[in-house]
Write a protein that holds these residues in place. Sequence first.
Motif, PDB file in Angstrom:
ATOM      1  N   UNK A  72      -0.310 -12.227   2.481  1.00 40.95           N
ATOM      2  CA  UNK A  72       0.099 -10.840   2.539  1.00 40.95           C
ATOM      3  C   UNK A  72       0.814 -10.608   3.862  1.00 40.95           C
ATOM      4  N   UNK A  76     -13.086   1.910  -0.358  1.00 46.29           N
ATOM      5  CA  UNK A  76     -12.438   0.821  -1.078  1.00 46.29           C
ATOM      6  C   UNK A  76     -12.424  -0.448  -0.246  1.00 46.29           C
ATOM      7  N   UNK A  77     -13.178  -0.468   0.836  1.00 41.98           N
ATOM      8  CA  UNK A  77     -13.317  -1.721   1.562  1.00 41.98           C
ATOM      9  C   UNK A  77     -14.668  -1.726   2.258  1.00 41.98           C
ATOM     10  N   UNK A  78     -15.021  -2.896   2.762  1.00 43.99           N
ATOM     11  CA  UNK A  78     -16.305  -3.046   3.416  1.00 43.99           C
ATOM     12  C   UNK A  78     -16.447  -2.073   4.576  1.00 43.99           C
ATOM     13  N   UNK A  94      -7.586  -8.732  -9.573  1.00 43.64           N
ATOM     14  CA  UNK A  94      -7.251  -7.550  -8.791  1.00 43.64           C
ATOM     15  C   UNK A  94      -5.819  -7.119  -8.967  1.00 43.64           C
ATOM     16  N   UNK A 125       4.028  -1.740  -2.280  1.00 43.44           N
ATOM     17  CA  UNK A 125       4.793  -2.797  -2.926  1.00 43.44           C
ATOM     18  C   UNK A 125       5.488  -2.260  -4.178  1.00 43.44           C
ATOM     19  N   UNK A 143      -3.878   2.621  -6.614  1.00 44.58           N
ATOM     20  CA  UNK A 143      -5.097   2.670  -5.811  1.00 44.58           C
ATOM     21  C   UNK A 143      -5.380   4.118  -5.394  1.00 44.58           C
ATOM     22  N   UNK A 191     -13.778  -6.968  -2.791  1.00 47.66           N
ATOM     23  CA  UNK A 191     -13.711  -6.172  -3.999  1.00 47.66           C
ATOM     24  C   UNK A 191     -14.335  -6.872  -5.179  1.00 47.66           C
ATOM     25  N   UNK A 246      -5.767 -12.560  -1.381  1.00 46.74           N
ATOM     26  CA  UNK A 246      -4.871 -12.804  -0.246  1.00 46.74           C
ATOM     27  C   UNK A 246      -5.669 -13.048   1.032  1.00 46.74           C
ATOM     28  N   UNK A 279      -2.712  -5.039  -7.053  1.00 48.93           N
ATOM     29  CA  UNK A 279      -2.309  -4.937  -5.655  1.00 48.93           C
ATOM     30  C   UNK A 279      -2.841  -3.647  -5.054  1.00 48.93           C
ATOM     31  N   UNK A 280      -3.443  -3.747  -3.902  1.00 52.34           N
ATOM     32  CA  UNK A 280      -3.931  -2.547  -3.240  1.00 52.34           C
ATOM     33  C   UNK A 280      -3.212  -2.331  -1.923  1.00 52.34           C
ATOM     34  N   UNK A 281      -2.064  -2.962  -1.820  1.00 52.52           N
ATOM     35  CA  UNK A 281      -1.347  -2.964  -0.557  1.00 52.52           C
ATOM     36  C   UNK A 281      -0.794  -1.573  -0.240  1.00 52.52           C
ATOM     37  N   UNK A 282      -1.445  -0.887   0.648  1.00 52.67           N
ATOM     38  CA  UNK A 282      -0.931   0.391   1.139  1.00 52.67           C
ATOM     39  C   UNK A 282      -1.018   0.329   2.660  1.00 52.67           C
ATOM     40  N   UNK A 283       0.126   0.347   3.324  1.00 56.87           N
ATOM     41  CA  UNK A 283       0.113   0.264   4.779  1.00 56.87           C
ATOM     42  C   UNK A 283       0.641   1.554   5.355  1.00 56.87           C
ATOM     43  N   UNK A 291      -6.699  -6.007   2.257  1.00 53.51           N
ATOM     44  CA  UNK A 291      -7.538  -5.385   1.214  1.00 53.51           C
ATOM     45  C   UNK A 291      -7.734  -6.301   0.025  1.00 53.51           C
ATOM     46  N   UNK A 314       3.901   2.239   3.482  1.00 55.60           N
ATOM     47  CA  UNK A 314       4.626   1.215   2.741  1.00 55.60           C
ATOM     48  C   UNK A 314       3.787   0.759   1.562  1.00 55.60           C
ATOM     49  N   UNK A 361      -8.645  -9.254  -1.975  1.00 55.06           N
ATOM     50  CA  UNK A 361      -9.576 -10.338  -1.683  1.00 55.06           C
ATOM     51  C   UNK A 361      -8.922 -11.702  -1.780  1.00 55.06           C
TER      52      UNK A 361
END
Lengths: 77, 698, 42
Positions: free
Chosen positions: B382, B68-70, B480, A62, A24, C38, B411, B482-486, B407, A60, B409
């Motif tokens: 998620x 990358x999001x609303x 999609x 995945x 991303x 998205x 999930x 994974x766009x998981x970035x925390x 992020x 963090x 959709x």
Amino acid sequence: MFPLDQLAIGQKAIIESIETDFLPLKLIEMGCLPGNEISLLHLAPFRDPLYLKIDEAHLAIRKDVARYIMVKPLMDD
Amino acid sequence: MIKNINVALIGNPNTGKTSVFNALTGLNQKVGNYPGITVEKKQGSCRLDRITKARILDLPGTYSLNASSMDESVVVELLLNKNDPDFPDVAVVVTDVENLKRNLLLFTQIKDLEIPTVLVINMSDQMQRKGIKIDIEKLEEKLITSVVLVSTRQNSGVEKLKQILIDYRSISTLPILDPTTIDQDYFENLGKAFPNQSLYKLWLVITQDVNFTKLERQKVPDSTQFKTQSQSYLKKLQQRETIKRYQSINQILKETYRVNREEATDLRSKLDNLLIHKFWGYVIFFMILLIIFQAIFDWSSVPMDFIDSSFARMSEWIKTQMPAGILTDLIAEGVVSGLGGIVIFIPQIAFLFLFISILEETGYMSRVVFLMDRGLRKFGLSGKSVVPLISGTACAIPAVMATRNIENWKERLITILVVPFTTCSARLPVYMILISLVIPNDRLLGINYQGLTLMGLYLIGFLMAIVSASILNRLLKSPNKSYFVVEMPNYKLPLLKNVAITVWEKTRSFVVEAGKIILAISILLWFMASFGPGEKFSNAEQIITQQYSNEALNDLELENKIASFKLENSYIGILGKTIEPIILPLGYDWKIGIALISSFAAREVFVGTLATIYSVERDAEETIKTRMAGETRSDGSRLFNLPTGISLMLFYAFAMQCMSTLAIVKKETNSWKWPGIQLFSMTIIAYLSALMAYQILK
Amino acid sequence: MEIFQYTVAIFLGLWALYYLIRKFRPKNKPATVQGCGRGCGC
């Protein structure tokens, strides 16, 4: 050189290359760019997700994303 | 003459942007939504000096202008649209002192839009502790703008910021990055095709939907030829832009920013070692959950009981004080009880948001997301579904709204769809009265059966949420990645002011949003229960008086008989009779049918409706209970026996009986499809499990 | 007085009906705008 998800906890490394099509953009904007220092701070159970320090940012991600980041570990200095 | 200027606050999440907003505006703020979408719009005003007033817009947190999001797209849309009434005269980019490099990425992008842009470096009180030194003058020179050090904690720098805002016209609008250095050919061609336009703005419009396809964009005339480039090529250019920007930022920071790592004390790693420990991390999280539940169910019961009895008293008072008539009845029975049904949840909602906002302010919530992500992902959820699932135990409405920061959709959708299974507090009064009716108040090995049943109902709701999530996970297709970035922010002490404002805002919007719906439905239900077609309804008094003429009934008893007869023949009574054949196999009669229908306004209406049907004083729970216990079927057996009770509890556990939630789901997914699916499948699940329970136990 | 009560009550009833219909009616705005987070098959 190996994928990021194989780094050991506490180990520091340099980002060698990234597979840009699978990452991303947000991650790149947070500093995940070749040449930057990266270290693995913690792992959740099952080694996923990974808690990283990239350059200055703590974040963090995945495992399935971490696979696309190739790193070269730094020797302890 | 007062001069108004528009100020936009922009910044990365976790930079304390909201604290700066609160410091500038205090309580002079209002939260709404951007038209048509559910992104929160926070606006406030601030008097800068005697003649200048700033309208301050707190834009959603964003890491860059490549949306990358609303939430993020709102920022870009606004900054690209000069005709928008909110278009800023001056932009304030809020950064935090520790992550200056990453924050400057966004700053340079905004600066390149040629809007006067001020840089605020927040949390300057941390500088000494973290060993950071910044050469402000040099930074101002390199970034061609004004830089202000602010600490909202020590309340410093805010006045200086105001002074700079007054004088915003003197801020340079020179851009920082020359886009042609990203890709010379591409941008030179673009410049030839659209002369006299900012290349960076054009580029933003073109790439707007690379990451985010379903955006309404303002059109660039005939930009198609530049979009024919493949998406991955455009994405490459975006990356190159990021790299270029970082190069120049690194150069600037090298000359202006010093960190002495020796001086840094490491609170983060100490706390992390404990809070995300593979064992203790989970123990601590569940302890915190216990405290939250304790607050929601135990501590808030005192104010809730008070609210409940106050509204009952108010209803009585209105009846005696206002002249008798239809309006008085409507207000006393429809409006006040409808309002009471909302107000009673305020303590729980306030407690919930108190805890959630403290956990978020301190930075702990990101650690929970980290801990829970892997486990929840198995079910298609998620780590970020944790907050909605916790919120769901108070009310599904804030829970659905809390899914916005997921992020992915798929999930997010699964979370929205399963959250109504968690036991919201509106189910509690229903469970309470049913349990006390059908479950014996005995103990086995010191464990109370009634308490055990209640716990079982909570577990069954959560289990159903998890099971249906994993089913949905298999059914729904998602292309999609994974766009998981925390981001894992630094630990901070929560600012009281921020917490208070969040609790106030969230509670207020719950009362207003859900309140209007519940109120409207209560009014309609009242009309349906107070009018009926045909002779039987209008001549109820005569019929009943005649029927019981040879029994010695006192006035009150006679009145009660008339009221139930009227209800039976009112529109809603007829509706209940119509659905009786469907619900008979579940062990319910038409009266329960009415309660089921009216429960669609809000589940807790069940008790109130039954009270009306059994014509007893509202909220005198003991009497409702005795009446319910005394209800018999045609064969003389008790109506509320164990099979019917269990069947009803299961029905309430699984059924989608909440119009307000459906309305919110519709709003959040922008389609009738998902609330439709939710309503349909949850009702089927509820019906089947209630059917099974009744038929087996019968 | 009676008439006054009736008028206000009916007015409230109509407001409730109007409000709910407006709340639940699909908006005829371009529904594609936000839909989902998205690009995806929704």
